[in-house]
Design a protein around this motif. Sequence first.
Motif, PDB file in Angstrom:
ATOM      1  N   UNK A 193       0.827  -1.202   0.000  1.00 20.92           N
ATOM      2  CA  UNK A 193       0.000   0.000   0.000  1.00 20.92           C
ATOM      3  C   UNK A 193       0.865   1.257   0.000  1.00 20.92           C
ATOM      4  N   UNK A 194       1.920   1.230   0.792  1.00 17.60           N
ATOM      5  CA  UNK A 194       2.823   2.371   0.785  1.00 17.60           C
ATOM      6  C   UNK A 194       3.482   2.576  -0.562  1.00 17.60           C
ATOM      7  N   UNK A 195       3.836   1.482  -1.252  1.00 17.00           N
ATOM      8  CA  UNK A 195       4.433   1.601  -2.569  1.00 17.00           C
ATOM      9  C   UNK A 195       3.479   2.178  -3.589  1.00 17.00           C
ATOM     10  N   UNK A 196       2.222   1.724  -3.552  1.00 16.76           N
ATOM     11  CA  UNK A 196       1.221   2.282  -4.468  1.00 16.76           C
ATOM     12  C   UNK A 196       1.007   3.767  -4.185  1.00 16.76           C
ATOM     13  N   UNK A 197       0.972   4.124  -2.910  1.00 17.91           N
ATOM     14  CA  UNK A 197       0.828   5.535  -2.564  1.00 17.91           C
ATOM     15  C   UNK A 197       2.013   6.373  -3.013  1.00 17.91           C
ATOM     16  N   UNK A 198       3.218   5.804  -2.931  1.00 16.65           N
ATOM     17  CA  UNK A 198       4.414   6.543  -3.375  1.00 16.65           C
ATOM     18  C   UNK A 198       4.381   6.778  -4.883  1.00 16.65           C
ATOM     19  N   UNK A 200       1.666   6.850  -6.820  1.00 15.84           N
ATOM     20  CA  UNK A 200       0.599   7.803  -7.103  1.00 15.84           C
ATOM     21  C   UNK A 200       0.997   9.217  -6.701  1.00 15.84           C
ATOM     22  N   UNK A 201       1.671   9.360  -5.561  1.00 18.47           N
ATOM     23  CA  UNK A 201       2.112  10.681  -5.135  1.00 18.47           C
ATOM     24  C   UNK A 201       3.132  11.282  -6.074  1.00 18.47           C
ATOM     25  N   UNK A 202       4.060  10.464  -6.569  1.00 16.29           N
ATOM     26  CA  UNK A 202       5.048  10.961  -7.527  1.00 16.29           C
ATOM     27  C   UNK A 202       4.380  11.431  -8.817  1.00 16.29           C
ATOM     28  N   UNK A 203       3.355  10.699  -9.264  1.00 16.24           N
ATOM     29  CA  UNK A 203       2.653  11.105 -10.483  1.00 16.24           C
ATOM     30  C   UNK A 203       1.912  12.418 -10.278  1.00 16.24           C
ATOM     31  N   UNK A 204       1.251  12.584  -9.126  1.00 18.29           N
ATOM     32  CA  UNK A 204       0.495  13.805  -8.864  1.00 18.29           C
ATOM     33  C   UNK A 204       1.432  15.010  -8.733  1.00 18.29           C
ATOM     34  N   UNK A 205       2.532  14.841  -8.010  1.00 19.85           N
ATOM     35  CA  UNK A 205       3.463  15.951  -7.808  1.00 19.85           C
ATOM     36  C   UNK A 205       4.111  16.363  -9.123  1.00 19.85           C
TER      37      UNK A 205
END
Length: 577
Positions: A193-198, A200-205
């Motif tokens: 879950x943390x990897x998926x969030x990382x 997704x966060x990199x894509x958004x930023x």
Amino acid sequence: MSQDVSSTEPVAPENSGTETPRIPGTEASRKPGTEAPKKPNAGPWIPTSKIPAPGAPLSPPPAGSEARAHDRGTRNNAIERHWSDRPNRSQAARPASRPFVRNRGRHAAMSRRQLWERRYVWSLVVSDLTAGVAAGVATFVVRFGDAVTQYNRAYTFFSALLPVLLLLVLAVSRAYERRYLFVGSDEYQRVLRGGVGLIAGAAVVSYALSLDLARSYVLVALPGAIAAVVVLRFLLRKRLHLARSRGENLRRVIVVGHELSVIGITRQLRRERYHGLEVVGACLPPDADGIGVDGLTVYGTFDEVANAVEQADADTVVVLSCPELDGAAVRRLAWQLERDEVDLVVASALVDVAGARTTIRPFDGLPMLHVEHPRLHGGSRLVKDVFDRLGALALLIVAGPVLLGVALCVGLTSRGPVLFRQVRVGRDGREFRIFKFRSMYLDAEARLGELRHLNEHDGVLFKMRDDPRVTPVGRWLRRFSLDELPQLLNVLLGQMSLVGPRPPLPMEVAAYADDVRRRLAVKPGMTGLWQVSGRSDLSWEEAVRLDLRYVENWSLSLDLVILLRTVTAVVRSSGAY
């Protein structure tokens, strides 16, 4: 750091050449001018003919203890072991140069268990940092080479920032909390879950700040880091389980409950030592005789749990389901144990239900345990099917040379076809033909009748360690499970899964009880809990229990854990015949 000296040091009486150990709660252990403490709602425990007296002294046994232990009879032989001078397994595993001193009260966090748990968490931090650094450096070198230019200078900063971001994401995902570590799949779920969030966060930023990041860099570095974290954590856990098999890094447990329940959980915990729970004693109801728990010290009744923890030097109490221990009794027990920060674990009456399916919901002040239904249909099963087929296709491509080599060995060493096809029962009772490399002679089925009386399995299966029907090459193939590689074709066709219950024969299914037919609710698998837990060495009841546990608690992270454990199980080749 101060301790009550009156409860730890022996005091020699006058006109005596020997030392008399002080036992907490006795006249000798109280300070002058003080009265004996009174227990609320309970008088002092008096040994009866039913429950043996506590048998683990806090100091060396007094003179004549051997004779007294012999006079007690043979109702509980474990007491003699505690009076003897021979060290037990936990004492033998502790080096003499590093004595264990357990501090009481608020300093209980410095006990042995907290120390090794803290070291384990720090090793996870170091391994996660290593995974982040390795993924960043490897991706940079593969994408840009080893030369730093004006174009790729920004990516050096991103590669250096990746380990820090990885640690932050894992900490936010609670991947370092001890309740999720050591066993189970919760740890890996939080890492994923943390990897998926990382990602997704990199894509958004990158989109919000209009950063010109190479997609190939992001799609390789971040998944590579997460994969490395999972593998390194798995290796650290296997090292921990190996240490526990040697008697190290174990929790010392007092089990509280009725005699049959105590015997059952003790056998299970001693069989599955990787859980890290070592049962060192028990507390039984007042009317129990303690005969059935031979080999385990009985310290008294339910009112003596706190005293048993003190004598056995335990750090965990497991309370089993019994009518005498209602909510009020468990709450009072928790109050007694909180001074030394002793863990209190209440074992549920539910069988093989994973924590992800249970939630506690308050209802008018009462904590109600809500049990979710297993996910046997819907989107999660679609994800599993896609994962199985893509994984089978990738393994067929990678293992192509191995498949060709095994096929040549089988075809050149014995007469008959290379592949063995047999009817098995799949999901919802649908039959299909399973593919395996032939490991037996052609007349194996005809010779089964004359060997039936030599069956070494206790269920409907036929298993024989030295089966004369197995060819020499087939014995080698079975040892390393290479005969099962063609089942990847069944997975690719959608008839099987990579992970699942063992595919049964139609004659086995005909003999199934109603509960056992629950195994047919999912696709059978090439591997499963039954294979990583002992394979043919398991009893029929244990194999069924493991398969039902998988059916009820399936998750993608559990599949990943089983696949990783399959590698070590194949290398050990235990139970493969």
